[in-house]
Enzyme design. Structure first.
Site, mmCIF file in Angstrom:
data_model
loop_
_atom_site.group_PDB
_atom_site.id
_atom_site.type_symbol
_atom_site.label_atom_id
_atom_site.label_comp_id
_atom_site.label_asym_id
_atom_site.label_seq_id
_atom_site.Cartn_x
_atom_site.Cartn_y
_atom_site.Cartn_z
ATOM 1 N N ILE A 1 -11.531 -7.907 -5.816
ATOM 2 C CA ILE A 1 -12.624 -8.089 -4.857
ATOM 3 C C ILE A 1 -13.580 -6.890 -4.892
ATOM 4 O O ILE A 1 -14.803 -7.041 -4.775
ATOM 5 C CB ILE A 1 -12.034 -8.295 -3.438
ATOM 6 N N ASP B 1 -7.741 8.943 -4.869
ATOM 7 C CA ASP B 1 -6.798 8.211 -4.018
ATOM 8 C C ASP B 1 -7.319 8.333 -2.584
ATOM 9 O O ASP B 1 -7.404 9.450 -2.044
ATOM 10 C CB ASP B 1 -5.398 8.824 -4.156
ATOM 11 N N SER C 1 -7.897 -8.690 6.572
ATOM 12 C CA SER C 1 -7.160 -9.799 5.941
ATOM 13 C C SER C 1 -6.885 -10.844 7.010
ATOM 14 O O SER C 1 -6.809 -10.522 8.206
ATOM 15 C CB SER C 1 -5.828 -9.303 5.386
ATOM 16 N N TYR D 1 2.003 -4.773 6.265
ATOM 17 C CA TYR D 1 0.679 -5.195 5.784
ATOM 18 C C TYR D 1 -0.155 -5.785 6.929
ATOM 19 O O TYR D 1 -1.313 -5.397 7.136
ATOM 20 C CB TYR D 1 0.851 -6.218 4.658
ATOM 21 N N LYS E 1 -3.640 -4.241 8.626
ATOM 22 C CA LYS E 1 -4.921 -4.956 8.604
ATOM 23 C C LYS E 1 -5.441 -5.242 10.024
ATOM 24 O O LYS E 1 -6.652 -5.228 10.256
ATOM 25 C CB LYS E 1 -4.780 -6.252 7.799
ATOM 26 N N VAL F 1 -6.837 -14.892 -2.473
ATOM 27 C CA VAL F 1 -7.675 -14.836 -3.680
ATOM 28 C C VAL F 1 -6.751 -14.404 -4.817
ATOM 29 O O VAL F 1 -5.925 -13.507 -4.640
ATOM 30 C CB VAL F 1 -8.804 -13.783 -3.517
#
Ligand code: NDP
Length: 250
Positions: A15, A56, A134, A147, A151, A180
Site C-alpha cells: 500500500i 526503522d 485497519s 494488532y 490500530k 488487500v
C-alpha cells in the site's frame, strides 16, 4: 512537477508503494522510507527523482535523522503518510510481551515518532498527516489482541493529532483498509480467513493497493482541505456488515 513534498513510510512495497506512486503521478516530490533497504532501492528506482531513506520508524534516532535528511534535501514537507506496519495474529495467551512490543513499536510508536519529528516541517505551509489504521482497529476480533489494539490506538492518535494540530494548520486523518493482497496479508491470512472475508464483505473481494492509495491521496490532498480527524474505511463495506448473519441473508 509541483513543489509539494510527500513522505510515505513503509513505501518499499504494498500500500505504501502504491501511495507513493500515485502521489508521484500527481507531480509531487516523494520520499520513500522503509527499513528494507534492498526493496526500497528497487521501489525508488521506479519513481524518477524519489528520495529513498532507509529507516526503522520505531527507532527515535533513525527517525530524527530521516526527517533531517528530508529538510536538507527539500526544505519542506507537505504530506506525511504513516503507513509502515506489521501484522501478528495470535491469541492473548500466546502473545508474550516481546510479540506485543514488536507490533506496538512499529504500528503505534512509529506513528507517534514520525509525526512528532515532522511537526515543524509540516506546520510551515499547513500540512496533512494520513495514518493507516485497519478494519481490525474498528472492530474487535479473535487473534488480534496486539494488532487490533495497535490500530485502534492509531485511530485515536489521529483524533488527538487533529485536535491539537489544527491551529498549526495541520490536518490529520486515518484510512482503515480492509483486506488487500500484500506481503503483510499473505503472511497472516489463511485460505479459511480469505474465504471468510469474501463471504462477509458486501463487495465480496479483497481490495487492491491502488484502491487504498486513492483514499489516502484524497485525504492528503488539497481537495480535502476542510477534512480533519476523520476515519475512512476503504474496506468493501466490511465495517457496515461485519460478520453479518448468514441466516438473515436473502
Ligand atoms: P507490506 O508488508 O506489504 O508493506 C509494509 C512495509 O512497511 C514493508 O516494506 C515493511 O518492511 C515496512 N515496515 C514495517 N515495519 C517497519 C518499520 N518499523 N520501519 C520502517 N518500515 C517498516 O504491508 P501492507 O502494504 O499490507 O500494509 C501497509 C499498512 O496497511 C500497514 O500499516 C498495515 O497494517 C495496513 N493494513 C493492511 C491491510 C492488508 O490487508 N494488507 C489491511 C489493513 C491495514 P518489512 O517487510 O521488513 O516488515
Amino acid at each position: 512537477m509541483n513543489d509539494t513534498v510527500a513522505l510515505i513510510t513503509g513505501a518499499a512495497r504494498g500500500i505504501g508503494l502504491a501511495t507513493a506512486t500515485l502521489l508521484h503521478g500527481e507531480g509531487r516530490r516523494v520520499v520513500l522510507l522503509d527499513r528494507d533497504r534492498d526493496a526500497l532501492q528497487t521501489a525508488a528506482a521506479t519513481l524518477p527523482g524519489a528520495l529513498a531513506i532507509t529507516c526503522d520508524v520505531s527507532v527515535p534516532q533513525q527517525v530524527s535523522q530521516a526527517v533531517a535528511e528530508v529538510e536538507q534535501t527539500f526544505g519542506r514537507l507537505d504530506i506525511l503518510v504513516n503507513n509502515a506496519g506489521v501484522a501478528d495474529f495470535g491469541p492473548l495467551e500466546e502473545t508474550d510481551f516481546t510479540r506485543w512490543r514488536r507490533v506496538m513499536e512499529t504500528n503505534l510508536d512509529g506513528v507517534f515518532l514520525m509525526s512528532q519529528a515532522c511537526l515543524s516541517l509540516l506546520s510551515q505551509r499547513g500540512g496533512a498527516i494520513v495514518n493507516i489504521g485497519s478494519i481490525s482497529g474498528l472492530r474487535a476480533s479473535t487473534l488480534r489482541i496486539a494488532y487490533g489494539t495497535s490500530k485502534a490506538a492509531v485511530i485515536h492518535l489521529t483524533k488527538q493529532q487533529a485536535a491539537e494540530l489544527g491551529e498549526l494548520g495541520i490536518r490529520a486523518n486515518c484510512v482503515c483498509p480492509g483486506p488487500v493482497d500484500t506481503k503483510l496479508a499473505l503472511a497472516v491470512h489463511s485460505p479459511e480467513i480469505r474465504a471468510a472475508y469474501h463471504d462477509a464483505m458486501p463487495l465480496n473481494r479483497y481490495g487492491t493497493e491502488r484502491e487504498i492509495a486513492e483514499a489516502i491521496c484524497f485525504l492528503a490532498s488539497e481537495r480535502a482541505s476542510f477534512i480533519t480527524s476523520q476515519v475512512l474505511a476503504a474496506d468493501g463495506g466490511f465495517d457496515a456488515t461485519g460478520v453479518g448473519l448468514p441466516a438473515l441473508r436473502v
